[in-house]
Design a protein around this motif. Sequence first.
Motif, mmCIF file in Angstrom:
data_model
loop_
_atom_site.group_PDB
_atom_site.id
_atom_site.type_symbol
_atom_site.label_atom_id
_atom_site.label_comp_id
_atom_site.label_asym_id
_atom_site.label_seq_id
_atom_site.Cartn_x
_atom_site.Cartn_y
_atom_site.Cartn_z
ATOM 1 N N CYS A 178 -9.538 -2.160 0.252
ATOM 2 C CA CYS A 178 -9.839 -0.748 -0.037
ATOM 3 C C CYS A 178 -8.665 0.098 0.426
ATOM 4 C CB CYS A 178 -11.139 -0.318 0.639
ATOM 5 S SG CYS A 178 -11.062 -0.330 2.434
ATOM 6 N N HIS A 179 -8.722 1.408 0.155
ATOM 7 C CA HIS A 179 -7.616 2.286 0.563
ATOM 8 C C HIS A 179 -7.848 2.845 1.972
ATOM 9 C CE1 HIS A 179 -4.251 4.965 0.387
ATOM 10 N NE2 HIS A 179 -5.007 6.034 0.512
ATOM 11 N N GLY A 180 -8.864 3.682 2.134
ATOM 12 C CA GLY A 180 -9.103 4.328 3.434
ATOM 13 C C GLY A 180 -9.887 3.426 4.373
ATOM 14 N N GLY A 205 -5.118 0.695 3.610
ATOM 15 C CA GLY A 205 -3.889 1.475 3.741
ATOM 16 C C GLY A 205 -4.185 2.855 4.306
ATOM 17 N N HIS A 206 -3.638 3.889 3.670
ATOM 18 C CA HIS A 206 -3.974 5.298 3.908
ATOM 19 C C HIS A 206 -3.302 5.904 5.139
ATOM 20 C CE1 HIS A 206 -6.126 8.910 3.016
ATOM 21 N NE2 HIS A 206 -7.107 8.770 3.888
ATOM 22 N N THR A 207 -3.221 5.175 6.276
ATOM 23 C CA THR A 207 -2.584 5.767 7.465
ATOM 24 C C THR A 207 -1.062 5.674 7.395
ATOM 25 O OG1 THR A 207 -2.568 3.700 8.713
ATOM 26 C CG2 THR A 207 -4.534 5.092 8.916
ATOM 27 N N HIS A 208 -0.539 4.798 6.549
ATOM 28 C CA HIS A 208 0.905 4.548 6.455
ATOM 29 C C HIS A 208 1.449 3.912 7.740
ATOM 30 C CE1 HIS A 208 1.780 7.538 2.925
ATOM 31 N NE2 HIS A 208 0.521 7.171 2.909
ATOM 32 N N ILE A 209 0.598 3.325 8.560
ATOM 33 C CA ILE A 209 1.022 2.701 9.819
ATOM 34 C C ILE A 209 0.710 1.202 9.743
ATOM 35 C CG2 ILE A 209 0.757 2.651 12.335
ATOM 36 C CD1 ILE A 209 1.825 5.328 11.353
ATOM 37 N N SER A 228 0.836 -1.203 0.000
ATOM 38 C CA SER A 228 0.000 0.000 0.000
ATOM 39 C C SER A 228 0.868 1.248 0.000
ATOM 40 C CB SER A 228 -0.911 0.017 1.238
ATOM 41 O OG SER A 228 -1.878 1.036 1.086
ATOM 42 N N ASP A 229 0.287 2.348 -0.426
ATOM 43 C CA ASP A 229 0.932 3.661 -0.332
ATOM 44 C C ASP A 229 2.379 3.626 -0.854
ATOM 45 O OD1 ASP A 229 -1.148 5.452 1.212
ATOM 46 O OD2 ASP A 229 -1.229 3.454 2.102
ATOM 47 N N ILE A 230 2.515 3.158 -2.074
ATOM 48 C CA ILE A 230 3.825 3.105 -2.731
ATOM 49 C C ILE A 230 4.286 4.523 -3.085
ATOM 50 C CG2 ILE A 230 5.082 2.210 -4.741
ATOM 51 C CD1 ILE A 230 2.821 -0.063 -4.748
ATOM 52 N N HIS A 231 3.319 5.384 -3.415
ATOM 53 C CA HIS A 231 3.589 6.804 -3.653
ATOM 54 C C HIS A 231 4.722 7.061 -4.643
ATOM 55 C CE1 HIS A 231 0.536 8.641 -1.226
ATOM 56 N NE2 HIS A 231 0.789 7.821 -0.236
ATOM 57 N N ALA A 232 4.669 6.338 -5.766
ATOM 58 C CA ALA A 232 5.580 6.614 -6.884
ATOM 59 C C ALA A 232 7.049 6.475 -6.501
ATOM 60 C CB ALA A 232 5.306 8.009 -7.491
ATOM 61 N N GLY A 267 -3.926 1.049 -2.830
ATOM 62 C CA GLY A 267 -4.154 2.457 -3.152
ATOM 63 C C GLY A 267 -2.972 3.364 -2.885
ATOM 64 N N ASP A 268 -3.049 4.587 -3.445
ATOM 65 C CA ASP A 268 -1.958 5.557 -3.382
ATOM 66 C C ASP A 268 -0.654 4.958 -3.928
ATOM 67 O OD1 ASP A 268 -3.739 7.366 -2.382
ATOM 68 O OD2 ASP A 268 -2.617 7.843 -0.562
ATOM 69 N N SER A 269 -0.768 4.334 -5.076
ATOM 70 C CA SER A 269 0.440 3.845 -5.751
ATOM 71 C C SER A 269 1.239 5.020 -6.301
ATOM 72 C CB SER A 269 0.049 2.907 -6.900
ATOM 73 O OG SER A 269 -0.720 1.834 -6.405
HETATM 74 ZN ZN ZN Z 1 -0.872 7.494 1.187
#
Ligand code: ZN
Length: 269
Positions: A136-138, A169-173, A27-31, A56-58
């Motif tokens: 899901c993401h959030g 994902g979403h919280t990054h925790i 999750s949250d790979i963020h490019a 999500g947030d790839s």
């Molecule tokens: Zn994120």
Amino acid sequence: MTDYIWANCPSLAVHVTVEMTCVLLLSDIHANLPALEAVLEDAAKRDDLSETWVLGDSIGYGAQPNEVIDLLRSLPSVYIVKGNHEAAALGEISVENFNPTAGAAAIWTQRNLRPDVADYSMSLPLVITQQGVTLCHGTPRNPIWEYMFTPLTADLNLPHFETTGCVLGHTHIPSIFGLNASKEWTVRQATSGEIFDLDFERWYANPGSVGQPRDLDPRASYAILSLGTNEEPPTIAFHRVEYNIERAQNLILDARLPNTLAFRLSVGR
Ligand code: ZN
């Protein structure tokens, strides 16, 4: 322990008594391509992975959104949901709801996405049910905006998905939330190497962020979920892996993305 069978999940062997299906959770790979590459290499060494679920947030924040989406799409049996950063980069939600740094990154991403990558990202679903687990993401009730930080949010989301478990994902925790038969929540923030049995009535699990960890551990975060059987509960193992942070930072600075997005990668916040 010698009669255990662990054909697919050797890294979970001490917890696994029958053959189980192992799924890579990202999750949250963020490019952040250097982080993603390091995670894929590390995960491949641990288990025979049947599927990859991307929560999500790839894209957004980092400098290689096209390269990250290309690599994800090339994986076999990959299931990807859309996050708030995809929605913002595609103009589906307003960047006015983002903080200034995230907004600037979203506009940069919007301008730099290849058209085919933008089309693909737009086609991604917000929620998927796969192998009896909700992705899901959030959160299930608000996949774009809501953060799963508290037992109250965990409770309020229960009517919004039908499976026993939900990965998000979403919280990054990296974390789990589990509800027992007495309706009490167990909440754990996970560190590297921790394994949890998900023997709960309902549960949520978050693998943490591949590309922008925020728990003061700058190493890329991911998890491997073993899906369990009729006799065995699902199990989740959390992992951290070092990657070339300096390379990711230089790419961000060279792309003239906000400097803070580069600096935060060294401290994991
Ligand atoms: Zn994120």
